[in-house]
Design a protein around this motif. Structure first.
Motif, PDB file in Angstrom:
ATOM      1  N   ILE A 176       9.154  -1.135  15.025  1.00  0.00           N
ATOM      2  CA  ILE A 176       7.915  -1.903  15.186  1.00  0.00           C
ATOM      3  C   ILE A 176       6.710  -1.001  14.941  1.00  0.00           C
ATOM      4  CG2 ILE A 176       6.429  -3.027  16.901  1.00  0.00           C
ATOM      5  CD1 ILE A 176       8.878  -4.338  18.059  1.00  0.00           C
ATOM      6  N   GLY A 177       5.802  -1.435  14.098  1.00  0.00           N
ATOM      7  CA  GLY A 177       4.587  -0.699  13.808  1.00  0.00           C
ATOM      8  C   GLY A 177       4.704   0.336  12.716  1.00  0.00           C
ATOM      9  N   THR A 178       5.920   0.528  12.155  1.00  0.00           N
ATOM     10  CA  THR A 178       6.100   1.550  11.119  1.00  0.00           C
ATOM     11  C   THR A 178       5.983   0.991   9.719  1.00  0.00           C
ATOM     12  OG1 THR A 178       8.495   1.220  10.999  1.00  0.00           O
ATOM     13  CG2 THR A 178       7.678   2.777  12.664  1.00  0.00           C
ATOM     14  N   GLN A 179       5.990  -0.338   9.577  1.00  0.00           N
ATOM     15  CA  GLN A 179       5.987  -1.012   8.275  1.00  0.00           C
ATOM     16  C   GLN A 179       7.240  -0.687   7.462  1.00  0.00           C
ATOM     17  OE1 GLN A 179       3.742  -3.446   7.469  1.00  0.00           O
ATOM     18  NE2 GLN A 179       3.242  -3.053   9.627  1.00  0.00           N
ATOM     19  N   LEU A 180       8.318  -0.358   8.166  1.00  0.00           N
ATOM     20  CA  LEU A 180       9.613  -0.148   7.511  1.00  0.00           C
ATOM     21  C   LEU A 180      10.544  -1.289   7.884  1.00  0.00           C
ATOM     22  CD1 LEU A 180      10.236   3.677   8.075  1.00  0.00           C
ATOM     23  CD2 LEU A 180       9.140   2.561   6.135  1.00  0.00           C
ATOM     24  N   ARG A 181      11.477  -1.585   7.001  1.00  0.00           N
ATOM     25  CA  ARG A 181      12.478  -2.590   7.276  1.00  0.00           C
ATOM     26  C   ARG A 181      13.863  -1.957   7.221  1.00  0.00           C
ATOM     27  NH1 ARG A 181      11.895  -4.042   1.613  1.00  0.00           N
ATOM     28  NH2 ARG A 181      13.958  -3.908   0.599  1.00  0.00           N
ATOM     29  N   ALA A 182      14.802  -2.561   7.915  1.00  0.00           N
ATOM     30  CA  ALA A 182      16.184  -2.100   7.926  1.00  0.00           C
ATOM     31  C   ALA A 182      17.031  -3.109   7.171  1.00  0.00           C
ATOM     32  CB  ALA A 182      16.690  -1.948   9.363  1.00  0.00           C
ATOM     33  N   ASP A 183      17.773  -2.619   6.164  1.00  0.00           N
ATOM     34  CA  ASP A 183      18.660  -3.471   5.370  1.00  0.00           C
ATOM     35  C   ASP A 183      20.103  -3.063   5.650  1.00  0.00           C
ATOM     36  OD1 ASP A 183      16.475  -4.700   4.203  1.00  0.00           O
ATOM     37  OD2 ASP A 183      16.370  -3.237   2.580  1.00  0.00           O
ATOM     38  N   ARG A 187      10.280   0.550   2.811  1.00  0.00           N
ATOM     39  CA  ARG A 187       8.982   0.001   3.197  1.00  0.00           C
ATOM     40  C   ARG A 187       9.003  -1.512   3.034  1.00  0.00           C
ATOM     41  NH1 ARG A 187       7.607   4.853   0.643  1.00  0.00           N
ATOM     42  NH2 ARG A 187       6.416   6.256   2.004  1.00  0.00           N
ATOM     43  N   LYS A 188       8.276  -2.203   3.916  1.00  0.00           N
ATOM     44  CA  LYS A 188       8.220  -3.652   3.844  1.00  0.00           C
ATOM     45  C   LYS A 188       7.413  -4.071   2.623  1.00  0.00           C
ATOM     46  CE  LYS A 188       8.621  -4.667   8.780  1.00  0.00           C
ATOM     47  NZ  LYS A 188       7.956  -5.285   9.946  1.00  0.00           N
ATOM     48  N   ALA A 189       8.095  -4.596   1.625  1.00  0.00           N
ATOM     49  CA  ALA A 189       7.448  -5.060   0.398  1.00  0.00           C
ATOM     50  C   ALA A 189       8.462  -5.885  -0.359  1.00  0.00           C
ATOM     51  CB  ALA A 189       6.970  -3.877  -0.457  1.00  0.00           C
ATOM     52  N   ALA A 190       7.977  -6.597  -1.372  1.00  0.00           N
ATOM     53  CA  ALA A 190       8.890  -7.387  -2.193  1.00  0.00           C
ATOM     54  C   ALA A 190       9.829  -6.490  -2.950  1.00  0.00           C
ATOM     55  CB  ALA A 190       8.104  -8.272  -3.154  1.00  0.00           C
TER      56      ALA A 190
END
Length: 837
Positions: free
Chosen positions: A122-129, A140-143
């Motif tokens: 939360i707050g890092t702008q990273l996503r886990a796949d 990173r959270k992006a398309a």
């Protein structure tokens, strides 16, 4: 050494300490142009920082469907991911630079690994796949993700949680509207979905979004809860399921008596619906309001907020917490609030200072000691509101105050809360605590008694009284869990002692010559100096009150059939005594009552799927209003209440949106209401019944949209009475009430950090007294908010604006009798600036 072989898809790494890791992936993980970049393998980093005795079984199969107990403080993200790998046994792959300069959110509690990782990020702008149940990549959270050489990484499906989760409510950066666990209903940390009663939680995130200053600003988010008449903001009292909570509320499960509350140190508000005497002793059957306070954290956190708004409103709050010692065995927290404001009501003001320091000492992994202190000093004005003319509140300005300009109500409160816990092992824990609360009151004011037949002249009585009230609570609980014959038990054995001593209070409580014209008020008919002289030399009010009880209780929470069936059973036995006296001449011999009562509770819950629970319960309880005053000076017999309840609970959108719907049938004997002859006294009407349906929903439907929705149908009536009130509705209870609140956060857009919210709150017509002689009109009120957060040199800066009663609706909060109706706030603006780091 890292070996990148596209054909074999293998990764290997050898550390200086000789530990080797080798992974083979059978499917594509990620396809960037790596060049000379390296993927960081967090299992290896964890092995570097782990002591030699720690063995990391990286080849072990991850149980993705099971919850794991995590305890990871906020820290550098790379270190946090290393600790996460140790505890979850997941393989996390990411480019080394992606975590540089980022800080993790704290993670503490029971989570499924997928949700735990989402919370950590939360707050890092990273996503886990999740590539599979054991392997995770970060991006990173992006398309799409683009590396430094311009190669595009293949976008993988986002993580999806497939079962319920438990969030950490102590995280100061937690923005979730959903709380999964509660201890108020059972005095054990139990998932709400597994608790066969109606328990509603208002988390800190909601309080911050709505800029909650008073408790009623928070309770508006819960179905079937209405504010009672409390002479302005003199103390906390609510109507729940049709019945008044009296002058009592609870702080961390301990009863508090007749005082107003500060919200700056609250972590969440929990409202238990229905009789709760099985665990809490004498309590009103509609339910109870429990204030859960903030606790010291083992990571430093600081917050400074300045609020300002309508009617010269200013409020400053400070929240500071963190470790005192390097080993984090000694923690502290300090909350401060200063409030200074006038009111839309003429002459009324509020000036408050509040301090709440606390310490936590972790003597060992098994033993913890907590010491809390609270101090509040407040000057305000008790407000009798306006009278009724005919069957409606008088048509006079809502700002018109019908007391005297010299009026003042001063209260000083002190509280000491000491408690400690010891875990004998992973299954058994003992808790013991002591709470001391002291209140000193000084009243210099008038209260309204009745409107004369000309519908213009209001009779008033002075109230110049000094009083001290002191309460003590001691409690002890033993909790444990074990299995027998395929059944899992979570048991609670406990007992408590409560005493309340109201020292002998004396003062002035009558002056028939004190009147005022409600349409053309002229102040000064009552003289403070002469009344104060009378208070000292010739008082006509004498009152004492003492309560004491002992209670022992037991409870067993049983689950079986793969956690699908949950049975709750328990009971409490109370030995209670009360003594009180009232006199206009001198202190009289107090009248005494002694009572014993057993209060049982049983409940059954069926959870066929993770997202659905069906439940029912039966409860009996011993009431709390036996200390009320009658005109004869005799105390009342104890109240007895019985409730039947059935309901449905759901968790949707991966557990982020919760809802419940409940039907209840509740009866109560020896109901106390204001005496129609003199409203400062009470009468027992015999029996009242309340039945209804309640709906509550709160949570997130997406990362951007947060929602709260409530509705209550309440049919509360007098069912036994010797007067003309038989069949009448109970006062301050709308037949229909509800609310909708929604907030939209801009996420992953150029407007990131911006939020908008709005809410609608409504209630149908309410009866103003038990005689149903006049009514408070129904209303619809609209609130709105906007906020913007940004990072400034490592500090989170939030500016916010809330507008309550946006359409400036004229309505009334509550009433006590036909002479005392409390107007509600008109359009009010609150702005704030807050720094967090």
């Amino acid at each position: 050494m890292i070996d990148n072989n596209q054909q074999q898809k293998k990764l290997s790494l050898q550390l200086n300490n000789g530990t080797s890791f080798f992974f083979e992936n059978t499917g594509p993980l990620i396809r960037p142009a790596l060049n000379n970049k390296c993927l960081t393998l967090m299992a290896a980093i964890a092995a570097c920082v782990a002591p030699p005795s720690v063995k990391i079984a990286v080849a072990a199969e991850t149980q993705a469907a099971a919850t794991i107990q995590f305890d990871i403080p906020a820290q550098d993200l790379a270190q946090a991911l290393g600790a996460f790998t140790l505890q979850s046994r997941l393989h996390i792959l990411y480019e080394g630079a992606i975590a540089q300069g980022l800080r993790s959110a704290p993670l503490k509690g029971s989570y499924r690994p997928q949700e735990a990782l989402r919370r950590l990020l939360i707050g890092t702008q990273l996503r886990a796949d999740f590539v599979d149940e054991r392997t995770v990549t970060l991006a990173r959270k992006a398309a799409s993700a683009t590396d430094a050489d311009g190669a595009n990484a293949e976008t993988l499906p986002a993580m999806r949680v497939t079962a319920g989760v438990v969030f950490d409510p102590n995280d100061p950066y937690n923005t979730e509207y959903t709380i999964q666990n509660s201890s108020t209903a059972t005095k054990t940390d139990t998932p709400i979905m597994e608790t066969p009663v109606n328990i509603q939680v208002v988390p800190r995130a909601v309080m911050d979004d709505q800029q909650t200053i008073r408790l009623q600003d928070a309770t508006k988010n819960v179905s079937g809860v209405q504010r009672n008449f409390t002479f302005g903001n003199g103390y906390e009292s609510f109507t729940i399921r049709g019945f008044s909570s009296g002058s009592n509320f609870y702080r961390n499960g301990v009863r508090m008596f007749a005082q107003s509350s500060e919200t700056a140190h609250l972590n969440q508000l929990e409202i238990l619906k229905g009789p709760a005497a099985m665990l809490f002793g004498r309590v009103e059957p509609g339910g109870l309001v429990n204030l859960v306070t903030k606790k010291p954290l083992d990571q430093a956190y600081y917050s400074l907020q300045q609020q300002f708004g309508s009617y010269d409103f200013y409020r400053t709050t400070v929240d500071a917490t963190g470790p005192i010692t390097n080993d984090k065995s000694l923690l502290y927290r300090f909350n401060l609030a200063y409030l200074g404001t006038n009111s839309f009501r003429d002459i009324v003001f509020d000036d408050r200072i509040f301090l709440a320091p606390s310490l936590t000492w972790r003597l060992s992994d098994a033993t913890e000691v907590n010491l809390n202190f609270e101090y509040k000093n407040e000057d305000t004005v008790d407000d009798s509101g306006i009278p009724a003319i005919g069957n409606r509140p008088a048509s006079i300005p809502l700002s018109r105050f019908l007391g005297e300009p010299w009026e003042n109500y001063h209260v000083e409160t002190k509280l000491i809360d000491f408690n400690w816990t010891h875990k004998f092992n992973d299954h058994w824990k003992f808790q013991n605590g002591f709470v001391w609360n002291d209140l000193t009151y000084n009243w210099r004011e008038h209260y309204s008694t009745s409107l004369q037949t000309n519908n213009q002249t209001l009779d008033r009585s002075p109230w110049l009284v000094d009083s001290d009230r002191e309460s003590h609570t001691v409690y002890a609980n033993l909790t444990g869990d074990f299995d027998t014959f395929g059944l899992h038990h979570k048991v609670l054995l406990g007992g408590d002692y409560f005493s309340l001593q109201a020292d002998k209070a004396q003062g002035v409580d009558s002056d028939p010559s004190s009147t005022i014209d409600i349409f053309n008020p002229v102040y000064g008919t009552a003289n403070l100096n002469s009344l104060d002289t009378m208070r000292k030399n010739a008082p006509n009010f004498f009152y004492t009150n003492n309560e004491e009880w002992y209670g022992v209780y037991f409870q067993d929470q049983i689950k079986f059939l793969g956690d699908k069936i949950h049975i709750l059973g328990g009971g409490r036995y109370d030995w209670a005594s009360a003594s009180s006296s009232y006199s206009t001449v001198s202190f009289a011999n107090p009248a005494n009552t002694n009572n014993e009562h057993f209060s049982p509770r049983v409940g059954l819950l069926y959870r066929p799927w993770q997202w659905l629970s069906l439940y029912g319960n039966f409860t009996e309880s011993l009431g709390s209003n036996n200390s009320g005053r009658s005109r004869t000076g005799q105390p009342f017999n104890p109240q007895i209440a019985t409730q039947y309840e059935a309901g449905v609970k759901t968790e949707l959108f991966d557990g982020r949106l919760t809802s419940s719907i409940a039907y209840y049938y509740l009866t109560k004997q020896n109901v106390l209401t204001p005496d129609p002859v003199n409203s400062q006294f009470s009468v027992a009407l015999g029996e009242a019944r309340s039945q209804g349906i309640e709906f509550d929903m709160k949570g997130q439907v997406s990362d951007s949209i947060s929602l709260i929705g409530t509705y209550a149908y309440t049919d509360a009536r007098i069912t036994k009475s010797n007067d003309n009130n038989l069949g009448n509705r109970l006062l301050n209870v709308p037949e229909h009430s509800g609310s909708v609140w929604g907030k939209y956060d801009f996420v992953n857009t150029p407007l990131q950090g911006l939020s908008f919210g709005a809410g609608v709150y409504l209630a149908s017509e309410r009866e103003g007294d038990t005689a149903n002689s006049f009514q408070l009109p129904g209303y619809v009120r609209v609130d709105a908010m906007a906020a913007y957060s940004m990072n400034v040199m490592g500090t989170k800066l939030t500016t916010q604006l809330n507008v309550n009663n946006l359409l400036d609706k004229r309505y009334f909060a509550s009433s006590s009798n036909s002479a005392s109706i409390l107007p509600a706030d008109p359009l009010t603006v609150i702005g704030s600036v807050r720094l967090e780091y």
